[in-house]
Design an enzyme around this catalytic site. Structure first.
Site, PDB file in Angstrom:
ATOM      1  CG  ASP A   1      -2.010   1.113   0.536  1.00  0.00           C
ATOM      2  OD1 ASP A   1      -2.144   1.746   0.267  1.00  0.00           O
ATOM      3  OD2 ASP A   1      -2.337   1.729   2.115  1.00  0.00           O
ATOM      4  CB  SER A   2      -0.020   4.614  -1.348  1.00  0.00           C
ATOM      5  OG  SER A   2      -1.178   4.701  -0.303  1.00  0.00           O
TER       6      SER A   2
ATOM      7  CB  CYS B   1      -2.935   0.431  -2.391  1.00  0.00           C
ATOM      8  SG  CYS B   1      -2.576   1.785  -3.127  1.00  0.00           S
TER       9      CYS B   1
ATOM     10  CD  GLU C   1      -0.132   6.386   5.631  1.00  0.00           C
ATOM     11  OE1 GLU C   1       0.641   7.229   5.981  1.00  0.00           O
ATOM     12  OE2 GLU C   1      -1.104   5.132   5.668  1.00  0.00           O
TER      13      GLU C   1
ATOM     14  CB  CYS D   1      -9.519   4.438   0.136  1.00  0.00           C
ATOM     15  SG  CYS D   1      -8.031   4.789   0.985  1.00  0.00           S
TER      16      CYS D   1
ATOM     17  CG  HIS E   1      -5.398   5.024   4.453  1.00  0.00           C
ATOM     18  ND1 HIS E   1      -4.694   4.447   3.007  1.00  0.00           N
ATOM     19  CD2 HIS E   1      -3.994   5.305   4.765  1.00  0.00           C
ATOM     20  CE1 HIS E   1      -3.038   5.069   3.065  1.00  0.00           C
ATOM     21  NE2 HIS E   1      -3.246   5.078   3.468  1.00  0.00           N
TER      22      HIS E   1
END
Ligand code: DGL
Length: 270
Positions: free
Chosen positions: A7-8, A70, A162, A194, A196
């Site tokens: 993932d990012s 992601c 994040e 997403c 997240h």
């Protein structure tokens, strides 16, 4: 026999957790590209270059099979990777298809023509890059007809998560849900597109209302990975250790990850 999960940043940990529970004997190598998150505001070339660099690092750890946990990378880079970049002894799988198969009530790998499905009004919450790729609508059109999708680009949510600023993330989610509802007042289902966003799932659910069916990816991806490995056991690579790699500051990323997963996570430099 390790599998790589990319993932990012931290969002893919929601997928890692579900996979670890479903496949407890498979070593998992996680790669979070926190130094370059968020991907959702980058262009497609940039996302391709960052994603391929990360996947190569996972191959070097003995992971012949990598899950792009992601949506932004799956939407903006996966097709190009599959068409021209991935060698024949390796696999890279995205996170879109298991979700769309669940929404359209299909068995994994059912490639029959598109048909009418029960759900007609779907809200999609995703990053700006995922929304502008229209990859979700493209994959859906292969499987279902007559589904109205309203997409909401949720700017700022990944950055807030994040940074560990959950108050800001909460406020942003509520304002994105309000914006979506102005365009589609009564969605029957909502997709958290997403990885997240499951970290904010209770806020999405509360803002949308209890009657909206909220789909998130973690368990669906874990189930479809288990099914894939049963059919392709040779795709388990040579890696034997589980670990967490980051391009960001390992101490800072470990603290956030430990908060999110509520168990000790220790990242090392990628
Ligand atoms: N978790 C990523 C996704 O699923 C976030 C992308 C980003 O870094 O903006 O899209």
């Amino acid at each position: 026999m390790a599998v790589g999960i990319f993932d990012s940043g931290l969002g893919g940990l929601t997928v890692l957790d579900a996979v670890a529970e479903r496949l407890p004997d498979v070593p998992l190598v996680y790669f979070g590209d926190s130094a370059h998150a968020p991907y959702g505001v980058r262009d497609a070339d940039d996302i391709f270059n960052l994603t391929t660099a990360a996947v190569e690092r996972l191959w070097a750890e003995g992971c012949n099979l990598v899950i792009l946990a992601c949506n932004t990378a799956s939407a903006a880079a996966l097709r190009r990777m599959q068409e021209s970049w991935i060698p024949s002894d390796k696999r890279v799988l995205g996170v879109f298809v298991p979700l769309i198969e669940a929404l359209t009530e299909r068995q994994w790998g059912d490639n029959s023509p598109p048909r009418e499905v029960a759900v007609k009004h779907v809200a999609l919450f995703a990053t700006p890059a995922t929304v502008s790729s229209r990859a979700f609508q493209r994959e859906l059109a292969f499987r279902a007809i007559g589904v109205d999708v309203e997409a909401q680009a949720c700017g700022g949510v990944v950055d807030a998560i994040e940074d560990g600023d959950m108050i800001l993330a909460d406020a942003l989610v509520r304002s994105h849900v309000d914006a979506l509802k102005r365009k589609m007042p009564a969605p029957e289902a909502a997709i958290l597109g997403c990885t997240h966003y499951p970290l904010m799932q209770p806020v999405f659910q509360e803002a949308l209302g209890a009657d909206v069916n909220v789909y998130s990816q973690a368990n669906l991806v874990a189930e479809s990975l288990a099914d894939y490995l049963e059919r392709h056991p040779n795709m388990l690579g040579s890696g034997t250790r589980s670990c967490f790699l980051t391009t960001g500051d390992p101490a800072r990323v470990s603290t956030r990850a430990t908060q999110f997963l509520r168990r000790k996570i220790e990242f090392e430099a990628a």
